[in-house]
Scaffold this motif. Structure first.
Motif, mmCIF file in Angstrom:
data_model
loop_
_atom_site.group_PDB
_atom_site.id
_atom_site.type_symbol
_atom_site.label_atom_id
_atom_site.label_comp_id
_atom_site.label_asym_id
_atom_site.label_seq_id
_atom_site.Cartn_x
_atom_site.Cartn_y
_atom_site.Cartn_z
ATOM 1 N N VAL A 63 0.854 -1.184 0.000
ATOM 2 C CA VAL A 63 0.000 0.000 0.000
ATOM 3 C C VAL A 63 0.893 1.239 0.000
ATOM 4 C CG1 VAL A 63 -1.790 1.268 1.230
ATOM 5 C CG2 VAL A 63 -1.815 -1.232 1.220
ATOM 6 N N ARG A 64 0.730 2.096 -1.006
ATOM 7 C CA ARG A 64 1.630 3.241 -1.157
ATOM 8 C C ARG A 64 0.905 4.585 -1.180
ATOM 9 N NH1 ARG A 64 3.537 -0.900 -4.311
ATOM 10 N NH2 ARG A 64 5.672 -1.578 -3.868
ATOM 11 N N SER A 65 -0.415 4.558 -1.122
ATOM 12 C CA SER A 65 -1.179 5.803 -1.158
ATOM 13 C C SER A 65 -1.915 5.975 0.167
ATOM 14 C CB SER A 65 -2.185 5.763 -2.317
ATOM 15 O OG SER A 65 -3.124 4.728 -2.110
ATOM 16 N N PRO A 66 -2.520 7.157 0.422
ATOM 17 C CA PRO A 66 -3.314 7.316 1.653
ATOM 18 C C PRO A 66 -4.397 6.245 1.738
ATOM 19 C CG PRO A 66 -2.987 9.433 0.581
ATOM 20 C CD PRO A 66 -2.481 8.398 -0.367
ATOM 21 N N VAL A 67 -4.617 5.740 2.948
ATOM 22 C CA VAL A 67 -5.557 4.633 3.112
ATOM 23 C C VAL A 67 -6.651 4.982 4.112
ATOM 24 C CG1 VAL A 67 -3.791 2.919 2.576
ATOM 25 C CG2 VAL A 67 -4.250 3.520 4.974
ATOM 26 N N ALA A 103 -12.968 5.265 -0.259
ATOM 27 C CA ALA A 103 -11.795 4.410 -0.461
ATOM 28 C C ALA A 103 -12.139 3.175 -1.287
ATOM 29 C CB ALA A 103 -11.222 3.976 0.885
ATOM 30 N N THR A 104 -11.195 2.771 -2.118
ATOM 31 C CA THR A 104 -11.307 1.535 -2.884
ATOM 32 C C THR A 104 -10.903 0.371 -1.985
ATOM 33 O OG1 THR A 104 -10.666 2.716 -4.896
ATOM 34 C CG2 THR A 104 -10.561 0.302 -4.944
ATOM 35 N N ARG A 106 -9.374 -2.926 -0.549
ATOM 36 C CA ARG A 106 -8.277 -3.745 -1.040
ATOM 37 C C ARG A 106 -8.087 -5.023 -0.213
ATOM 38 N NH1 ARG A 106 -3.950 -1.540 -3.505
ATOM 39 N NH2 ARG A 106 -3.330 -3.729 -3.718
ATOM 40 N N GLU A 166 -7.696 2.091 -0.357
ATOM 41 C CA GLU A 166 -6.934 3.242 -0.844
ATOM 42 C C GLU A 166 -7.890 4.372 -1.203
ATOM 43 O OE1 GLU A 166 -3.006 1.068 -2.688
ATOM 44 O OE2 GLU A 166 -4.747 1.333 -3.998
ATOM 45 N N HIS A 168 -9.758 7.214 -2.899
ATOM 46 C CA HIS A 168 -9.932 7.625 -4.289
ATOM 47 C C HIS A 168 -9.385 9.043 -4.457
ATOM 48 C CE1 HIS A 168 -11.915 8.772 -8.028
ATOM 49 N NE2 HIS A 168 -12.223 7.485 -8.222
#
Length: 354
Positions: A63-67, A103-104, A106, A166, A168
């Protein structure tokens, strides 16, 4: 292929393996051989993926983006109900909480607390439903836990799920965004899930079976975010406490008032009839397959069009607006033109709905 047909096909493709016992025993929670066999022949096998296959105490996630991060526990009675069971309810409930954050979905953790004596066939049916719901929501179970409690010290099975999603890039969902004049939209008919559960408990019979609308809401949310971005000010799924309680919470958080119009609130005849028989207000009944959106007034009609074109939003409706006239209060204009205040739910109206 319709969703119900896909679910039936999956159940045929996932026959229950030969396990040690016909029921869950305390030994299955001991951490020893029985636990090992239950996990490897059941949980790990049916939910397998690259993360879960590591059999580690945790999961290493890319995970590399804001969550967004959420957790929930599910203690529903009955465990199996018209339209679903506790397994898919746990997946969709957590996925939907992530969706309400913009958020998507995951990844999920999955933990069971199982009462000694639960039939293995029922546990397997729950696992298959979890697998199906995960595929529908495009999420993976990456870690979890299983415990067994003595007979009489649980309620067949409890499920805890924690989700990571993650954010959007176009999402900015917060009560602070809500402004006077914003329109309030509900994505479908209210109280369906709660009354499907209650109909089983109370033995209510209808011309057609009343089924839970439990489902994955993220596809509809994603379309709204793609099309309208920051004009979607606030999202919330009205689970425990129902629509009235969620809107009271929002009114308190944003410091504004909310006007609702009873005649605009979508409600099926069966659900309305069941509520009347049981003396329940549908605005306080729990939901699982709908969400509330507070949106910029000038895009509300377009938002409604987009929602109604999705698989879960055909009955979406604008049910009210945000106002400055009665701060922190929710006022309903009834079907006969009267006005009354909708207060926060007090006490426990419907036990073990989610």
């Amino acid at each position: 292929m319709p969703e119900l047909d896909r679910k039936a096909a999956m159940q045929l493709q996932c026959p229950m393996p030969q396990l040690d016992f016909d029921i869950i025993t305390l030994g299955h929670g001991s951490g020893g051989v029985l636990t090992h066999n239950l996990l490897n022949s059941g949980v790990f096998d049916i939910l397998k993926n690259d993360y879960l296959d590591q059999h580690h105490d945790g999961a290493f996630l890319p995970v590399r983006s804001p969550v967004a991060f959420t957790t929930d526990s599910f203690v529903i009675t009955p465990v199996f109900f018209p339209g679903g069971n506790i397994g898919e309810l746990a997946v969709y409930g957590t996925v939907n909480d992530l969706a309400m954050c913009g958020a998507t979905p995951r990844f999920l953790s999955l933990s069971f607390i199982i009462e000694e004596g639960l039939p293995m066939t029922e546990f397997w049916d729950i696992l298959v439903s979890i697998k199906f719901a995960c595929q529908q929501a495009n999420v993976q179970v990456v870690t979890g836990d299983t415990k067994v409690v003595e007979r009489g010290k649980g309620d067949r099975i409890f499920v805890n799920t924690t989700g990571i999603g993650e954010i959007h890039p176009k999402a900015h969902i917060a009560a602070d965004n809500v402004r006077a004049g914003d329109k309030i939209i509900v994505s479908g008919q209210v109280a369906t899930h709660g009354m499907a559960i209650m109909s089983v408990r109370e033995g209510l019979v209808f011309e057609t079976e009343l089924e839970s609308d439990t489902c994955n809401l993220y596809p509809a949310v994603e379309q709204l975010l793609e099309a309208f971005g920051a004009d979607i000010h606030f999202l919330r799924d009205p689970t425990r406490g129902g629509v009235a309680t969620v809107l009271n919470e929002l009114a308190q958080d944003c410091g504004l008032g909310i006007d609702l119009v009873q005649n605009d609130i979508p409600l099926s005849e069966q659900v309305e009839g069941a509520c009347e028989m049981l003396g329940l207000d549908p605005l306080y009944v729990a939901n699982e397959g709908i969400f509330i959106a507070v949106v910029q007034a000038d895009v509300a009609g377009q938002v409604l069009d987009v929602l109604r074109a999705t698989g879960t939003g055909q009955n979406a409706a604008i049910i009210g607006a945000v106002t400055v006239s009665h701060p922190r209060q929710v006022i309903l204009t009834s079907s006969i033109g009267g006005r009354r205040m909708l207060n926060m739910l007090t006490g426990e109206q419907l036990p073990r709905i989610c």
